[in-house]
Write an enzyme that holds these catalytic residues in place. Structure first.
Site, mmCIF file in Angstrom:
data_model
loop_
_atom_site.group_PDB
_atom_site.id
_atom_site.type_symbol
_atom_site.label_atom_id
_atom_site.label_comp_id
_atom_site.label_asym_id
_atom_site.label_seq_id
_atom_site.Cartn_x
_atom_site.Cartn_y
_atom_site.Cartn_z
ATOM 1 N N ASP A 180 37.565 -56.427 -23.262
ATOM 2 C CA ASP A 180 38.555 -57.016 -24.257
ATOM 3 C C ASP A 180 38.642 -58.542 -23.563
ATOM 4 O OD1 ASP A 180 41.044 -57.669 -26.047
ATOM 5 O OD2 ASP A 180 40.626 -55.322 -26.219
ATOM 6 N N ASP A 189 54.219 -54.765 -14.136
ATOM 7 C CA ASP A 189 53.924 -53.515 -14.534
ATOM 8 C C ASP A 189 52.779 -53.038 -13.614
ATOM 9 O OD1 ASP A 189 56.381 -53.553 -15.898
ATOM 10 O OD2 ASP A 189 55.379 -52.576 -17.689
ATOM 11 N N HIS A 212 45.601 -59.538 -25.988
ATOM 12 C CA HIS A 212 45.303 -58.504 -26.572
ATOM 13 C C HIS A 212 44.722 -57.409 -25.436
ATOM 14 C CE1 HIS A 212 42.262 -56.152 -29.020
ATOM 15 N NE2 HIS A 212 43.029 -56.438 -30.118
ATOM 16 N N ASN A 311 40.102 -53.286 -38.979
ATOM 17 C CA ASN A 311 41.156 -53.567 -39.889
ATOM 18 C C ASN A 311 40.789 -54.347 -41.146
ATOM 19 O OD1 ASN A 311 42.353 -52.502 -37.288
ATOM 20 N ND2 ASN A 311 43.306 -54.663 -36.989
ATOM 21 N N ALA A 327 31.538 -49.945 -33.732
ATOM 22 C CA ALA A 327 32.135 -48.674 -33.903
ATOM 23 C C ALA A 327 31.307 -47.664 -34.961
ATOM 24 C CB ALA A 327 33.595 -48.447 -34.383
ATOM 25 N N ASP A 360 35.845 -41.156 -36.674
ATOM 26 C CA ASP A 360 35.597 -40.002 -35.825
ATOM 27 C C ASP A 360 37.080 -39.231 -35.311
ATOM 28 O OD1 ASP A 360 32.602 -39.691 -35.461
ATOM 29 O OD2 ASP A 360 32.992 -41.643 -34.383
ATOM 30 N N SER A 385 43.015 -51.574 -32.938
ATOM 31 C CA SER A 385 42.918 -51.955 -31.479
ATOM 32 C C SER A 385 43.892 -51.244 -30.677
ATOM 33 C CB SER A 385 43.253 -53.555 -31.584
ATOM 34 O OG SER A 385 42.019 -54.383 -31.464
#
Length: 456
Positions: A180, A189, A212, A311, A327, A360, A385
């Site tokens: 990414d 974190d 992102h 999207n 994909a 899928d 995403s």
């Protein structure tokens, strides 16, 4: 930064380079000899680079680079050279594959009114959070289910947290690669986590200047307990080893070559799961045969690639676009998005060209809370995403559950255990991804819901 990254626009699809893959079974040395003798190119090997880390600048400097783990060459060539190569192997049982390199984007980087609405929603959430924190020191009090359970709705929906009867998993011993925009390594974190990084973008470190990649990593592999006690748990495989590969620039885009180099790197490091919330819209039938061959070979070697379906749809206006590249390849697990009501998200793409290009499986992709780059720290975003890392995190659970769950067996486990939804399979595939359940051995009362005690 390369010239194509500097000048790329949404309506410019290709970089000017080419991807070359030889027929299955071709001897590697013979293949490289074809590039050298037929095209007159000097060929470098990814294996010659430290940790097989090949950046965009390396593709520019070299006439051709052969990605040894996946068997793809990235070449700087002209059509005449490519024609000579095709003719040279014309007597082979299968033709050499030659494809132009595409420009690929972070999959929720949309334009027009939807993006404006997306940004407005984020701004509103941040404003609400800040106001709430100022008033009573607590965040997200409007989210009743978060307040009640301390975990996001997405983790609950995919069965990613334990109950009093079932334990959860944590991804321990599993390597999850997220390809990414990189990762914010200063995010509190992730202090103390096992993180391996690589940047495939020239002139940019893995440090996430976009946000992102950090958001996607947060969902797939975020902490059991966020550093801010007012925040809900948002991450799944909190003990997995994170492989953060920066294949998209801080501006949110990159090329096929960088993505393939990232897959090559993940395979070299024996990652069980590769998560890619990126893509390029498709308007016609077909898919990249090179990406498909790579994905099929990687799957056979025990690594599962999951990627965002895209999207590009606007269902409320009757627009249903096809699953994005890459994909749409049959051997890449394509992930669509659903909202809290288990309805398909308005933007989520559809499988239009069966038997390939299918959605899928689906996962939460609307109002998804996760980490992002500092100083914002957290954000609620939407997109396929955001759905994809939910699947990657659950895949890490199944990979932890059994060493048999690798490659295609892991794919089969995910789709066979998915929860069927009242949504056409063209939109939802097998249904909503669901985490593995292992019944707890009941102990004397009092029972406490301490996740560390419920996991391996």
């Amino acid at each position: 930064m390369s010239d194509y990254q500097k000048n790329a626009k949404p309506d410019q699809e290709f970089t000017g380079r080419y991807l070359v893959m030889f027929p299955e079974g071709t001897d590697t040395q013979a293949a490289l000899a074809s590039l050298t003798e037929t095209m007159g190119l000097k060929v470098a090997h990814s294996a010659d680079f430290p940790d097989e880390l090949v950046q965009d600048s390396d593709f520019e400097k070299n006439e051709a680079i052969y990605l040894d783990q996946i068997g793809v060459a990235v070449v700087n060539a002209v059509p005449d050279q490519l024609n000579r190569l095709s003719l040279a192997v014309a007597d082979a049982s299968q033709a050499v594959l030659i494809e132009p390199e595409r420009v690929v984007y972070a999959i929720n980087e949309l334009t027009g009114e939807y993006l404006k609405g997306f940004r407005d929603a984020v701004d509103t959430l941040l404003e609400r959070t800040q106001q709430t924190e100022k008033s009573n020191g607590e965040a997200f009090t409007a989210e009743q289910e978060v307040q009640a359970t301390g975990v996001t709705w997405g983790l609950q929906a995919v069965r990613g947290v334990p109950s009093l009867l079932y334990r959860s998993y944590n991804g321990s011993g599993i390597k999850v690669a997220v390809l990414d925009t990189g990762m914010d390594l200063q995010h509190p974190d992730f202090v103390g986590r096992n993180i391996v990084t690589a940047s495939f973008i020239n002139g940019q470190t893995v440090q996430d200047g976009h946000g992102h990649g950090t958001h996607c990593i947060g969902t797939a592999c975020g902490p059991l307990n966020p550093s801010d006690p007012n925040m809900p748990r948002y991450g799944l495989a909190y003990k997995a080893t994170i492989y953060a590969g920066k294949v998209l620039s801080n501006e949110g885009y990159g090329g096929d070559a960088g993505i393939l180099a990232g897959i090559n790197w993940a395979l070299a490091n024996k990652c069980e799961v590769v998560s890619m919330s990126l893509g390029a819209g498709t308007q016609t039938q077909g898919y990249s045969q090179i990406f498909e061959n790579v994905a099929a070979n990687v799957l056979a070697k025990g690594t599962l690639i999951v990627a965002a379906a895209g999207n590009d749809s606007n269902r409320s206006n009757g627009v249903y676009n096809a699953v994005s590249h890459p994909a749409n390849c049959p051997s890449i697990l394509a992930v669509g998005a659903v909202d809290k009501t288990m309805k398909i998200a308005n933007f989520s793409n559809r499988g239009k060209y069966a038997p390939y290009g299918n959605v899928d499986i689906v996962a939460p992709g609307v109002e998804v809370f996760s980490s992002t780059k500092m100083p914002t720290k957290y954000a609620t975003w939407q997109g396929t995403s955001m759905a994809t890392p939910h699947v990657a995190g659950i895949a890490a659970f199944y990979a932890q559950q059994s060493k048999a769950n690798r490659g295609y067996a892991l794919w089969k486990k995910l789709v066979s255990t998915a929860k069927p939804l009242s949504i056409p399979t063209t939109d939802a595939g097998a249904g909503l991804v669901q985490g593995p359940l292992s019944r707890l051995i009941l102990k004397p009362w009092p029972l406490t819901l301490n996740e560390e005690a419920l996991t391996d």
